[in-house]
Design an enzyme around this catalytic site. Structure first.
Site, PDB file in Angstrom:
ATOM      1  N   SER A 215       0.608   3.794   1.672  1.00 47.23           N
ATOM      2  CA  SER A 215       0.921   3.908   3.322  1.00 47.23           C
ATOM      3  C   SER A 215       2.113   3.204   3.665  1.00 47.23           C
ATOM      4  O   SER A 215       2.786   4.125   4.659  1.00 47.23           O
ATOM      5  CB  SER A 215      -0.248   3.364   4.090  1.00 47.23           C
ATOM      6  OG  SER A 215      -1.567   4.318   3.753  1.00 47.23           O
TER       7      SER A 215
ATOM      8  N   CYS B  45       0.854  -1.018   0.000  1.00 53.63           N
ATOM      9  CA  CYS B  45      -0.031   0.131  -0.172  1.00 53.63           C
ATOM     10  C   CYS B  45       0.836   1.252   0.037  1.00 53.63           C
ATOM     11  O   CYS B  45       2.084   1.249   0.519  1.00 53.63           O
ATOM     12  CB  CYS B  45      -0.883  -0.031   1.162  1.00 53.63           C
ATOM     13  SG  CYS B  45      -2.017   1.423   1.304  1.00 53.63           S
TER      14      CYS B  45
ATOM     15  N   HIS C 295       0.339  -3.857   6.028  1.00 57.59           N
ATOM     16  CA  HIS C 295      -0.702  -3.796   6.984  1.00 57.59           C
ATOM     17  C   HIS C 295      -1.696  -4.479   5.943  1.00 57.59           C
ATOM     18  O   HIS C 295      -3.111  -4.552   6.470  1.00 57.59           O
ATOM     19  CB  HIS C 295      -0.997  -2.671   7.178  1.00 57.59           C
ATOM     20  CG  HIS C 295      -1.286  -1.599   6.056  1.00 57.59           C
ATOM     21  ND1 HIS C 295      -0.192  -1.057   5.475  1.00 57.59           N
ATOM     22  CD2 HIS C 295      -2.469  -1.118   5.636  1.00 57.59           C
ATOM     23  CE1 HIS C 295      -0.600  -0.148   4.537  1.00 57.59           C
ATOM     24  NE2 HIS C 295      -2.034  -0.305   4.578  1.00 57.59           N
TER      25      HIS C 295
ATOM     26  N   HIS D 122       4.662   5.738   2.589  1.00 58.41           N
ATOM     27  CA  HIS D 122       4.675   7.010   3.656  1.00 58.41           C
ATOM     28  C   HIS D 122       5.745   6.797   4.855  1.00 58.41           C
ATOM     29  O   HIS D 122       5.841   7.663   5.702  1.00 58.41           O
ATOM     30  CB  HIS D 122       3.141   7.544   4.018  1.00 58.41           C
ATOM     31  CG  HIS D 122       2.364   8.189   2.861  1.00 58.41           C
ATOM     32  ND1 HIS D 122       1.104   7.935   3.066  1.00 58.41           N
ATOM     33  CD2 HIS D 122       2.875   8.606   1.604  1.00 58.41           C
ATOM     34  CE1 HIS D 122       0.459   8.513   1.758  1.00 58.41           C
ATOM     35  NE2 HIS D 122       1.730   8.685   1.117  1.00 58.41           N
TER      36      HIS D 122
ATOM     37  N   CYS E 142      -7.038  -3.748   3.537  1.00 54.39           N
ATOM     38  CA  CYS E 142      -6.882  -2.533   3.349  1.00 54.39           C
ATOM     39  C   CYS E 142      -7.441  -2.137   1.734  1.00 54.39           C
ATOM     40  O   CYS E 142      -8.653  -1.163   2.196  1.00 54.39           O
ATOM     41  CB  CYS E 142      -5.434  -2.028   3.492  1.00 54.39           C
ATOM     42  SG  CYS E 142      -5.289   0.041   3.274  1.00 54.39           S
TER      43      CYS E 142
END
Length: 298
Positions: free
Chosen positions: A116, A114, A135, A119, A243
């Site tokens: 994220s 992902c 995740h 990030h 997710c």
């Protein structure tokens, strides 16, 4: 597994220790064995590194009132660790403790990637480092900790990137996305006692992305992060339910509240956008416009 020390239970003197004093002075060394065990404080959860047998893995000094030690089993596996912001992921051997109360160990079959997780690398998601990323994961339960009654070894699970305990006020009223455990998600530690089950080869505790750490062959998570699925569901596809699928679907159904007959525009048709389209369709949209600069996605 390398040579580690097996320690027998005995009282530690009341004077404070600095960790180094534990080696041969404050605990009795029963024998050196070829086994996967570490020294573990039965009261505070601190552990001694098996690599040297003399240093607290948590980095904390031994508190005088913590007077009993016991051994717990560990295993070795691999994980992708982020040690510094704007540095590459490092795939390394790690040590993984057995699950404790309310926890399970899972062998990962697949993990999504992902943005994220990116990030984390850029520092836009300021979780504490070092951290195991990932995740979106699915796998097979290999060990079950005390108190877990609805999961057993061999069960297939998909992780939720937000835990859901099922008992807090939010969960009990149908708002699992606001579960109380979500408040500690960014800590990257186990929800049961705020300690780590994952340890680097140098003895450092490792945090977990969303308390999951799916960039690993094996992980230990709280049962509140698990969703049991049928065993005939392909795990390499089921992991995306952790997710991307629910985020995209929920953006149409819950956030935008798409109604039958609506005309919907989805800007960006990646993992999230593709599932936003599915959510809009299932919600009854009359027209769905997919807007993306990449021709193959239109």
């Amino acid at each position: 597994v390398g040579r580690v020390m097996q320690i027998v239970d005995r009282e530690i003197p009341q004077e404070p220790c600095d960790g180094l004093a534990l080696h041969g002075a404050h605990v009795e060394i029963a024998q050196v064995v070829e086994a996967a065990q570490i020294i573990h404080c039965g009261q505070c959860g601190s552990s001694l590194s098996p690599s040297c047998g003399t240093r607290l893995r948590s980095g904390r000094s031994v508190k005088p009132q913590h007077r009993r030690w016991r051994t717990i089993a560990i295993m070795q596996t691999k994980a992708a660790i982020l040690w510094e912001v704007n540095k590459p992921w490092a795939v390394e051997d790690i040590e993984l403790d057995d699950p404790k109360e309310g926890e399970v160990m899972v062998k990962l079959a697949a993990s999504g990637l992902c943005h994220s997780d990116e990030h984390l690398v850029t520092g836009d998601l300021p979780f504490e480092l070092p951290i195991i990323g990932g995740h979106e994961g699915a796998g097979v339960v290999t060990k079950v900790g005390p108190g877990v009654s609805w999961l057993e070894e061999g069960d297939h699970v998909v992780f939720g990137f937000i835990p859901s305990c099922g008992r807090c006020p939010s969960c009990s009223t149908g708002h699992q996305n606001l579960c109380d455990l979500g408040a500690i998600m960014a800590a990257g530690l186990q929800a049961s006692d705020m300690t780590s089950r994952h340890h680097a080869a140098n003895g450092d505790d490792l945090k977990l992305m969303c308390m999951l750490g799916t960039f690993a062959h094996d992980t230990v998570v709280n049962e509140a992060s698990c969703n049991k699925i049928e065993k005939d569901v392909p795990l390499d596809r089921a992991c995306l339910l952790g997710c991307g699928v629910v985020t995209g679907w929920g953006s149409s159904v819950y956030a935008a509240e798409v109604q039958p007959g609506d005309v919907v525009a989805v800007v960006g048709v990646g993992g999230i956008g593709a599932n936003a389209i599915q959510g809009a369709k299932l919600a009854g949209a009359k027209q769905i416009w997919a807007i993306d600069p990449v021709e193959s996605k239109r």
